[in-house]
Each structure stands twice: as C-alpha cells, then as structure tokens.
Enzyme design. Structure first.
Site, PDB file in Angstrom:
ATOM      1  N   HIS A  85       0.845  -1.181   0.017  1.00 29.96           N
ATOM      2  CA  HIS A  85      -0.146   0.163   0.177  1.00 29.96           C
ATOM      3  C   HIS A  85       0.987   1.405   0.069  1.00 29.96           C
ATOM      4  O   HIS A  85       0.343   2.276   0.533  1.00 29.96           O
ATOM      5  CB  HIS A  85      -1.051  -0.003   1.176  1.00 29.96           C
ATOM      6  CG  HIS A  85      -2.004  -1.183   0.980  1.00 29.96           C
ATOM      7  ND1 HIS A  85      -2.401  -1.547  -0.097  1.00 29.96           N
ATOM      8  CD2 HIS A  85      -2.779  -1.760   2.221  1.00 29.96           C
ATOM      9  CE1 HIS A  85      -3.431  -2.550   0.088  1.00 29.96           C
ATOM     10  NE2 HIS A  85      -3.554  -2.578   1.451  1.00 29.96           N
ATOM     11  N   HIS A 127      -9.989   1.061  -0.092  1.00 32.97           N
ATOM     12  CA  HIS A 127      -9.899   0.053   0.719  1.00 32.97           C
ATOM     13  C   HIS A 127     -11.174   0.252   1.783  1.00 32.97           C
ATOM     14  O   HIS A 127     -10.785  -0.168   2.967  1.00 32.97           O
ATOM     15  CB  HIS A 127      -8.818   0.305   1.249  1.00 32.97           C
ATOM     16  CG  HIS A 127      -8.102  -1.059   1.934  1.00 32.97           C
ATOM     17  ND1 HIS A 127      -8.896  -1.589   2.993  1.00 32.97           N
ATOM     18  CD2 HIS A 127      -7.122  -1.907   1.725  1.00 32.97           C
ATOM     19  CE1 HIS A 127      -8.112  -2.760   3.436  1.00 32.97           C
ATOM     20  NE2 HIS A 127      -7.126  -2.986   2.337  1.00 32.97           N
ATOM     21  N   GLU A 160     -11.458  -4.479  -3.292  1.00 33.54           N
ATOM     22  CA  GLU A 160     -10.661  -3.493  -3.931  1.00 33.54           C
ATOM     23  C   GLU A 160     -10.323  -3.319  -5.471  1.00 33.54           C
ATOM     24  O   GLU A 160      -9.419  -4.019  -5.778  1.00 33.54           O
ATOM     25  CB  GLU A 160      -9.288  -3.375  -3.132  1.00 33.54           C
ATOM     26  CG  GLU A 160      -9.420  -3.625  -1.617  1.00 33.54           C
ATOM     27  CD  GLU A 160      -8.202  -3.942  -0.912  1.00 33.54           C
ATOM     28  OE1 GLU A 160      -7.051  -3.423  -1.127  1.00 33.54           O
ATOM     29  OE2 GLU A 160      -8.218  -4.870  -0.181  1.00 33.54           O
TER      30      GLU A 160
END
Length: 334
Positions: free
Chosen positions: A103, A174, A299
């Site tokens: 991420h 997310h 996602e």
C-alpha cells in the site's frame, strides 16, 4: 449549495482533517481528507453505516488505518519491496513484516492528509502529491480523487495521477463493507465476475499466472458465503476480472440483509479480503470494536506484484501519461 464541510480533527502534527457530507438519491456519504477516506456510507431508512469506520479520528491512525482509505502509490504487495523499473531495480520500503512493500509504504497516500480541492452537495475532490523518494518510489506523483453521489445513490470514485519521472502507480479504495450491520459476514454472499484468480505464497505474493477458480474455495461465479471453516484458506486474493471490452465492467455483487452492493470498475483486478484479521480495538460506528470478519474489503485495482510479472497488467506510469481509475459502488434494496 449548503456548506457540507466541517472540521473533523487536528492531527498531532497540526494538520486539519476535514469531512465533507455528500447526499444523492437515498444515500449519504461522508468523506474525509485523511487518506481521502470514505468515513461513513448510509442508505435512507437503514440505521447502520454500510462501511466500517469510526465516529472519531484517532483510530484512523492506528487500528483502523486502512478503513475506507485510498491506498497507494502501489496498492497491495510487491515481493521483497524490489521491482524492476526502466532497467534498474528499485528498492521500496518493506513495511509489511519487513518482507513486502504494501500500500505504498508507511507514509503512502492512505496514511496522510490530502487537500480538499473542491466540494458541492454531491461531490468532493481531494488532491495530494507524494514526493520523489517517498517510501523508495521515484518521481513526484500528483493524485486527484473525486467522490460523487448520483440521483440513484450510487457512489462513483474517479482517481487520476501524473508523475514527473517513471514510477509505479496502482491505487485502490479500501473500504470494509458490511451490509446487514451484524458483527460478522456470516449472512453475506458474494458474486465475483471472474473465472480465474492468483494463488499466493505465505507472504501473499502471487505464485504465477492466473489459475481457474473452478473447484476451489475461490469460485464466486455464483453467489456463495464469504466466511468458511478455519481449516480452509483465508480469502485475501486477487481475482482476474472478465474484461468485456468496455471501459467500465462488472466486478462483483455483495448481498446481505435485504441489500445488495454492485461494483463496476475500469480495473482488471479485484482484491477481496475477508477481514479475518480485523481487530479495531477502538469502537466503530455501532459503538463496539470490530473483530474478525466484521467486514469485507473489496478493492478494484491492477494485479499485485505486477512489476515482477511481465505478463500481468503493468503499473508503470511515465511523464506525460495520466493514470485513471473509475469505480462505482451502488447499494440498493432487493
């Protein structure tokens, strides 16, 4: 236009975190500058939020770091934090157990305060520039994220990005979804518009190319429950979506409690995480902490570890190019 903007918190560093309330059709969404996060999403007549989150800011810095955030600059995982880029190997911050980059690093776009560039009753636009060298990524990457609610109550998120040097760009929204407001996903079913998925190793890195979902725990071609007995593999995998040749295509349908969430996207992949490791510690919207399987992360994105797999859809962004992702989240009664 009414003033839909309010101050939500001030960070220890002195940043002002703002929230904008959007209204469209039967839906209300609250989006905040921290992580460009969907903090709350509700449908008229439904008492609970359909996404996990907190009514106060502090948990978003700790046990709820990814709840509703826009994550990147490279969402998901890159093996060993190492990846080829323009003939060289880039070493990224390995912020997941010191083994993988995930991420976009510990100061990725989900963990910093964006600027509110504009808003109305139905839209909010956030901007952020990630500096050259951030978490090891080259290039100054400027991101713009616009949330909008239409008359049907569908929430559309458009994300664009531009860079001044070759870099990686794979952004993901997310949110953790829970449609029936119960403590777990036991009453939920999921359909994913994919015939194949990516098997993963112990570090959740793809092993090879797409494998058929047929005959596996990952076959969601027909609606089925998300949670399974403990002796079956947990769900934190990328699904390789069917691409019908149109920019926007179906990704999945989630159902529970008389509601359904339909997601359409421009992206070739859908990461689905069953929330088996959730432990918010702090109280959520309903007043109690979130535990395992309290919500499912769905996602839209490109496939994980793409730079190390030349046959995957690639995530390199070069100067003069524009990254663009559009996803639409539509909750209706059934």
């Amino acid at each position: 236009m009414t003033d839909t903007r309010e101050i939500f918190a001030t960070t220890p560093e002195g940043d002002t975190v703002e929230i904008v309330t959007l209204r469209g059709g039967p839906a209300t969404a609250r989006v905040m500058t921290w992580g460009a996060t969907l903090q709350d999403f509700r449908l008229g007549g439904i008492e609970h939020s359909l996404v996990l989150g907190s009514p106060v800011f502090e948990p978003y810095r700790a046990g709820m770091k990814n709840y509703g955030a826009i994550v990147g600059r490279a969402a998901n995982r890159i093996a060993g934090g190492r990846a080829p880029l323009n003939g060289q190997t880039v070493q990224l911050e390995t912020n997941e157990a010191g083994r993988t980059a995930i991420h976009g690093g510990s100061d990725g776009c989900g963990y910093v305060n964006w600027a509110l560039a504009g808003h109305s009753d139905t839209t909010a636009t956030f901007t952020l520039t990630l500096a050259d060298g951030q978490a090891g990524y080259p290039g100054n990457l400027t991101l713009t994220a616009t949330y909008s609610l239409d008359d049907e109550g569908a929430l559309t998120l458009e994300i664009t990005g531009e860079t001044d040097a070759p870099t990686f760009c794979n952004i993901a929204h997310h949110s953790y979804w829970n449609l029936d407001g119960t403590p777990t996903l036991d009453g939920h079913t999921l359909h994913v518009d994919a015939d194949s998925y990516l098997a993963i190793d112990a570090d959740k890195i793809p092993l090879n190319g797409p494998e058929p979902v047929a005959g596996t725990r990952f076959d969601f071609r027909k609606p089925r429950t998300i949670t399974t007995p403990e002796d079956t593999p947990k769900l934190d995998h990328n699904f390789c979506l069917r691409l019908p040749g149109t920019p926007m295509h179906p990704a999945c349908t989630l159902r529970a409690g008389g509601l359904q969430l339909e997601i359409d996207t421009t992206e070739p992949g859908l990461q689905v995480y069953d929330g088996s490791g959730l432990n918010s510690q702090a109280p959520g919207h309903g007043g109690a902490p979130y535990g395992p399987h309290a919500g499912v992360a769905i996602e839209p994105q490109k496939w994980p570890d793409a730079p190390n797999h030349p046959d995957y859809p690639q995530i390199t962004l070069s100067p003069g190019e524009t990254y663009r992702q559009v996803s639409r989240f539509h909750v209706t009664r059934i």
